[in-house]
Design an enzyme around this catalytic site. Structure first.
Site, mmCIF file in Angstrom:
data_model
loop_
_atom_site.group_PDB
_atom_site.id
_atom_site.type_symbol
_atom_site.label_atom_id
_atom_site.label_comp_id
_atom_site.label_asym_id
_atom_site.label_seq_id
_atom_site.Cartn_x
_atom_site.Cartn_y
_atom_site.Cartn_z
ATOM 1 N N GLU A 56 -8.040 2.100 -3.720
ATOM 2 C CA GLU A 56 -8.842 1.906 -2.522
ATOM 3 C C GLU A 56 -9.780 3.097 -2.359
ATOM 4 O OE1 GLU A 56 -6.302 1.250 0.794
ATOM 5 O OE2 GLU A 56 -5.463 -0.613 -0.007
ATOM 6 N N GLU A 91 -6.356 -4.675 8.190
ATOM 7 C CA GLU A 91 -5.418 -3.602 8.498
ATOM 8 C C GLU A 91 -5.060 -3.624 9.982
ATOM 9 O OE1 GLU A 91 -6.549 0.110 5.868
ATOM 10 O OE2 GLU A 91 -8.213 -0.421 7.169
ATOM 11 N N ASN A 125 -4.763 5.335 -2.821
ATOM 12 C CA ASN A 125 -6.064 5.922 -2.555
ATOM 13 C C ASN A 125 -6.246 7.211 -3.319
ATOM 14 O OD1 ASN A 125 -7.702 4.704 0.042
ATOM 15 N ND2 ASN A 125 -5.545 4.150 -0.019
ATOM 16 N N GLU A 146 0.852 -1.184 0.000
ATOM 17 C CA GLU A 146 0.000 0.000 0.000
ATOM 18 C C GLU A 146 0.888 1.235 0.000
ATOM 19 O OE1 GLU A 146 -3.595 2.248 2.420
ATOM 20 O OE2 GLU A 146 -2.683 0.468 3.276
#
Length: 812
Positions: free
Chosen positions: A666, A753, A634, A576
């Protein structure tokens, strides 16, 4: 109760200079007037013209013209023209005597303090004495029947100017010492009115002298032009008042509010300096709720009537000493002075809320009217109009966002402070930095891209910003690095507690050997030789060249990456991307503050494009090095409202030669609800492009199951707030387990997460979770550190153990 005139009292903190001026003017007036007054004793009887002027001077000053409004800056005293005419015709002594009597009469009429009346008489005496000295420079004999020459006219003109300059200068200086502030702006502001009123009266004096030379009976005729002057001043004052009124409601407008706040601040500053009670001034900003709905449904005419009714209700709430103003639209403001603290301001706001609670009936239709009120206090929240108004506005919007009716200003609610605006400007500058022609294009970690992977920026394609290397994680990078498993690169959550030590050898291997932040002595391993199509035979890649130093003013933006690991096999399946900005003065900027500043401006789009460019470039570099990873990033709600982000991603994927399935976006449930139709269209286009979509922070937003059924999703991320507590909280464990089972039934991958300890890791494995990310595996790190981490990492699979059973909740 009307507040007393502040000019009847001595100032606090400035007594010395002000008292010195008052005493000096009175002493000077006595000195220059004594001799001329003594001469009156031996002077023969004065003519009827003099007594006519003297009576008119005293009689007219019994009813002076005082400008209306709350700031009585200057009154018009008709005695000026008569006393100046007496000066021209009979000398200084008679003029000073008549002026003193007239000032005494007007002082009683207006309620002036004795010392103030004395000072006013002395100020006029000084002005008359200065004018008399100028007259003495001329040939004299203005009233002896001789023909007037040019020298006489010049002497009268010079005396007129001298009288005005001395009188207005003394008044302005006294006000400056009394109330503070800058001298020249105050002088310039009142000069037009004084020239119009007092100047006209002074110019009438030679006319009076000429009439007196002919016959005393002609003197009363001057009352006609005097009335014209009076009327002219009145009309001028009316224009000023109309300019300060709202034409719809008849309430004071923004201009009047500014003047009132300035006066109240001056008045209460002295009380604050002396520590007296009642030294606070409250500014209440009122914004009506749902007023736009009334305009849209019933028309603007009904909306105007509603505003008039609301203004009447609010006028019944405020006291005589308070000011109610309409600022425009559906905004009103109240200024209340003489308060002791915020509780009294809240009490006033409560009365306003009560007045707006009862529906307003218009044409038989009851309309519900509510309002949001923001409060700012002097001197707690500001010491001038602009600051108080801005802080009251911040408090008012804070009340709206919290669905509350009243809010007092707090610095925490101010998201548009000068400091944050400066931060936004710095952010724009760092995002607009472009590589110069011929400069090596670099990926997100600062390493040079092979020529094959560097995009050819044309005129219609924005060149990639140069992203310098991020700071190494080390022991000093905990400030500013996100917590593992944060769902968004713009909202990484920090966890400041130190990682606990585990006796389990397996855990120690993971935490100390795999996590670069916990390494203290292990040197990074060198990557094995990697063949590339451009360089031919396999060679050991040289160390990355030193990137150019960032601009000292704005710092640099870097991408950090946190691994996502398949729980069952221990294989790293993705990363990520998390944004980091090291500012030269602030250090590492909190990403949450960064996104809060940027999201409401066009800078947000620049930031999103920068992240897309850097992440795709980094994927290309990893692919060229033989590392296959999926990167998740994101985007903000604003980016999903248009299709431009799809075009940007498609362009960058094609330019760098990266497969679409290597990139994942995301999105949050809040973004879906902001504008479902446009967001769904954008997500569908991304899915058709081949970019995977992940629903982030599942369970914390609206959590509608329609999202899982209707959207083209590939993955669901369980929010860290549930994962962190699942080892000890049965409710959190039940939510995590249910989410995993639901997503599995729909064929969606589940990522947890915030995995930070062994027990949570094993519990997720037992629940069937697909992947996890968090400090248990590794913290976010720059791309080059991630490459070294991957070279050392050895996949580890959890072994079933008795303590891996998910806690279950007892039936209630």
């Amino acid at each position: 109760m009307e507040t007393a005139d502040p000019r009847n009292s001595f100032p606090g903190g400035r007594e010395g200079p002000f008292l010195g001026l008052v005493a000096g003017v009175i002493g000077l007036a006595a000195l220059v007037s004594v001799a001329s007054l003594v001469d009156l004793v031996d002077r023969p009887g004065l003519p009827a013209a003099f007594w006519t002027m003297a009576v008119l001077a005293v009689g007219c000053d019994a009813r002076p013209f005082v400008p209306s409004g709350r700031r009585q800056t200057s009154a018009v005293f008709p005695s000026t023209c008569f006393t100046f005419a007496i000066l021209l015709g009979w000398g200084l002594g008679p003029a000073v005597l008549v002026q003193a009597v007239a000032v005494a009469v007007s002082g009683v009429r207006l309620g002036h303090a004795p010392w103030r009346t004395t000072f006013n008489a002395a100020q006029y005496a000084c002005a008359l004495a200065a004018a008399y000295l100028v007259l003495r420079l001329g040939p004299g004999g203005l009233f002896d029947g001789d023909r007037l020459g040019w020298t006489d006219v010049l002497a009268v003109g010079g005396a007129t100017v001298t009288w005005f300059v001395v009188n207005y200068g003394l008044v302005s200086t006294a006000l400056r010492l009394r109330f503070g502030g800058r001298w020249w702006p105050a002088v310039r502001q009142g000069l037009p009115f004084e020239l119009l009123s007092t100047g006209s009266l002074l110019l009438l004096a030679p006319v009076l002298v000429t009439a007196a030379r002919a016959s005393a009976a002609l003197i009363p005729l001057v009352l006609v032009p005097l009335f014209a002057v009076y009327r002219m001043a009145h009309l001028s004052d009316e224009q000023v008042q109309l300019a300060a009124l709202d034409p719809l409601t008849g309430l004071p407008n923004r201009k009047a509010l500014l003047a009132e706040v300035a006066e109240q601040v001056h008045r209460h500053a002295e009380r604050v300096a002396r520590g007296e009670p009642g030294a606070r001034v409250a500014l209440l900003l009122i914004d009506l709720d749902r007023f736009k709905n009334v305009n849209d449904a019933l028309g603007h005419a009904v909306g105007d009537r509603l505003l008039v009714e609301v203004g009447a209700r609010l006028a019944g709430v405020v006291g005589d000493r308070d000011l109610l103003a309409r600022l425009g639209g559906d905004e009103f403001a109240i200024v209340a002075g003489g308060l002791d603290g915020v509780d009294e301001a809240r009490e006033l706001a409560g009365r306003v809320v009560a007045a707006l609670t009862e529906p307003v009936s218009l044409d038989g239709l009851p309309l519900d009217v509510g309002g949001s009120i923001g409060i700012a206090l002097f001197p707690d929240h500001g010491e001038d109009y602009a600051t108080l108004m801005r802080h009251a506005d911040v408090a008012m919007y804070d009340a709206k966002h919290r669905n509350d009716t009243v809010a007092v200003y707090t610095a925490e609610s101010d998201h548009n402070s000068a400091e944050r605006l400066g931060l936004l400007a710095d952010l724009r500058r760092v995002l607009e930095n472009r590589p110069v022609a011929g400069q090596t294009v670099r990926g997100g970690d600062g390493a040079a891209l092979p020529p094959r992977l560097a995009p050819d920026d044309g005129p219609d394609r924005a060149p990639r910003p140069d992203a310098g290397p991020g700071p190494g994680p080390g022991s000093g990078t905990r400030t500013g690095t996100g917590v593992g498993g944060t769902g968004r690169w713009w909202l990484p959550r920090r966890r400041s507690r130190p990682a606990p030590a585990h006796p389990d050898e397996l855990l120690n291997r993971i935490l100390t050997g795999a996590d670069p932040v916990r390494r203290h002595s292990t040197a990074p391993e060198r990557l094995p030789p990697t063949p590339t199509p451009d360089t031919g035979p396999a060679t050991t890649p040289p160390a990355p060249p030193t990137p150019p130093a960032p601009a000292a003013e704005v710092g640099e933006i870097t991408m950090y990456y946190q691994p996502q690991v398949a729980i069952a096999t221990g294989e790293v399946v993705g990363v990520e991307a998390l944004l980091r900005w090291r500012h030269p003065r602030r250090g590492m900027v909190d990403p949450e503050e960064l996104i809060r500043v940027a999201e409401q401006s066009a800078v947000m789009r620049l930031l999103t494009y920068r992240v897309i460019d850097d992440v795709v470039a980094q994927l290309a570099k990893w692919s060229a090095a033989g590392t296959t990873l999926r990167a998740a990033l994101n985007v903000s709600v604003r980016d999903l409202h248009t299709g431009e982000i799809v075009d940007r991603i498609a362009d960058r994927l094609a330019s760098y030669g990266v497969r679409p399935d290597r990139l994942q976006l995301e999105i949050t449930e809040g973004a879906l609800m902001a504008d479902p139709r446009r967001v769904l269209a954008t997500i569908t286009r991304l899915h058709q492009l081949g970019v995977a979509i992940s629903l982030d922070d599942f369970g914390t937003g609206y959590s509608s199951l329609q999202h899982l059924r209707r959207l083209p999703l590939s993955e669901v991320k369980v929010d860290r707030s549930f994962v962190l507590g699942m080892a000890g909280d049965a409710d959190d464990a039940a939510i995590v387990r249910s989410t995993i089972e639901l997503a599995g039934a729909l064929g969606l991958r589940v990522v947890a997460e915030g995995v930070e300890d062994e027990r949570t890791w094993r519990l997720l494995y037992a629940a069937g979770c697909d992947a996890a990310q968090g400090w248990f595996y590794a913290r976010p790190m720059p791309a080059e550190e991630l490459t070294a981490w991957l070279a050392r990492y050895r996949p580890l699979s959890p072994v079933p153990s008795p303590d891996a059973e998910i806690p279950r909740r007892h039936a209630r």
